[in-house]
Design an enzyme around this catalytic site. Sequence first.
Site, PDB file in Angstrom:
ATOM      1  CD  GLU A 178      27.338  -6.481  19.224  1.00 51.29           C
ATOM      2  OE1 GLU A 178      28.271  -6.560  20.048  1.00 51.29           O
ATOM      3  OE2 GLU A 178      26.748  -5.425  18.981  1.00 51.29           O
ATOM      4  CD  GLU A 386      22.761  -4.406  20.550  1.00 48.95           C
ATOM      5  OE1 GLU A 386      23.773  -3.725  20.852  1.00 48.95           O
ATOM      6  OE2 GLU A 386      22.608  -5.586  20.914  1.00 48.95           O
TER       7      GLU A 386
HETATM    8  C1  FCB Z   1      26.633  -4.146  22.060  1.00 46.56           C
HETATM    9  C2  FCB Z   1      25.941  -5.231  22.860  1.00 46.56           C
HETATM   10  C3  FCB Z   1      24.899  -4.721  23.805  1.00 46.56           C
HETATM   11  C4  FCB Z   1      25.322  -3.427  24.483  1.00 46.56           C
HETATM   12  C5  FCB Z   1      25.819  -2.438  23.464  1.00 46.56           C
HETATM   13  C6  FCB Z   1      26.222  -1.108  24.046  1.00 46.56           C
HETATM   14  O1  FCB Z   1      27.884  -4.597  21.650  1.00 46.56           O
HETATM   15  O2  FCB Z   1      25.338  -6.150  21.980  1.00 46.56           O
HETATM   16  O3  FCB Z   1      24.609  -5.730  24.730  1.00 46.56           O
HETATM   17  O4  FCB Z   1      26.265  -3.686  25.446  1.00 46.56           O
HETATM   18  O5  FCB Z   1      26.890  -2.970  22.743  1.00 46.56           O
END
Ligand code: FCB
Length: 487
Positions: A178, A386
Amino acid sequence: MTEHTPPLRFPAGFVWGTATAAYQIEGAAAEDGRTPSIWDTFSRTPGRVRNGDTGDVATDHYHRYPADIALMAELGLPAYRFSLAWPRIQPGGSGPANKAGLDFYDRLVDELLAHGIDPVATLYHWDLPQDLETPAGGGSAAGGGWTARSTAHRFAEYAALAAARLGDRITTWTTLNEPWCSAFLGYGSGVHAPGRTDPAAALTAHHHLLLAHGLAVGALRAELPSTARVSLTLNLAAVRPLTDRPADREAARRIDGLANRIFLDPVFHGRYPADVLADTAAVTDWSFVRDGDLTEISRPLDALGLNYYSPTVVAADDPAEPHPHPDGASGHPREPSPWPADHGIRFVPAEGERTAMGWPVDADGLYELLTRLRDELPGLPLLVTENGAAYDDYSDPTGAVHDPERIAYLHAHLTAVHRAIAAGAPVRGYFLWSLLDNFEWAYGYGKRFGIVHVDFASQRRTPKDSARWYAEVVRTGTLPPGPPTVA
Ligand code: FCB
């Protein structure tokens, strides 16, 4: 409307796992030669992280990794996405590798492999060595963090050190997690480390992060066997205009530029989008982009990771309507924005169900992004690196943690992934965020994303109902009929 869906079978070979990040779980902040990162400094700065929480201890995974891996194995989770801490492997962010730091990841990877779990490593999940942001007295580093071009070169050197030691066993590598957050939250809104609020610095950092990515891809390819997979993880935004009015559609175009195309165009097509350069012209002249950078940035990748939580709804500011933060006009200074050029744009809180983060639950956004990537990057393997949700979980008097909302969230989002695969998106895997409750950045330990509950006082781990539910999905490769009953 309640609709009962049939069981959905995922393709054979689909990779199932969970995800974590070093600073959020490891603790052991000053052990075995690790030096501070910008998150150590930031979390120690009063007012930056809720409750004054820091990652000093976190979930103590640095010491408890054997038990955590045993738990993954018991749940039958075949893959694990984690991050390597740069300040552990290369203290201070320059110079030789720290053997003790690499030894930790060596043990971790061996333990994963001994349990049949595939290690998927991210090189940078936001823990920049502090010395690269503000050099300790007498150091030769330039300072300035990601606003300094030299940081990109340091990152490639670190990537080479990690790959030289671990590349014989880690087959999937991700450069950055990210970079939008690193650049725009770190240097734009200042809610993430290093906490700066300067839109020009945010765009400079953005470019240097992409350069770091490209240089690291080169460094990794030079070290790794040709079978290794090299990728990048982006938190692309499912941007929607509030209405079909031209002004709202224009707001959506601008935010799509700053959230999505500012990454996808340079990384996959070797150019910055002309409209984004024009939209940000008042902020920077982009003179930090040098000849050859875009060739470096657009080195071919083997996969793209997508992190998705909720969609982004935007509208044009309506001058007739009072704005809660009208640029100081009524005595409320506008909060620093993460977006380098968002004047006249309003971010609209979506209606409906929310998680404990206040984030709307909307799985269609995940489908939209996966099918967009299917169309824009034909044939490129995609990984959901994620996806998950925070809820206010607690353990009941019997010690159980019931989290039906999380199961419903996961069910909806996995349904969206399945739908995208059925529509031809080459999605090869899914990593649930997160294995463990952990240090949720500026929210500290107050937000629980884990499928395993952590009692931070005793460090006791308790699989939540969602862990058992996910284990069954993974075991069968099938999503049960839904929607699951929410008690
Ligand atoms: C993302 C991050 C991760 C976590 C989630 C909820 O942006 O990559 O580390 O904090 O959000």
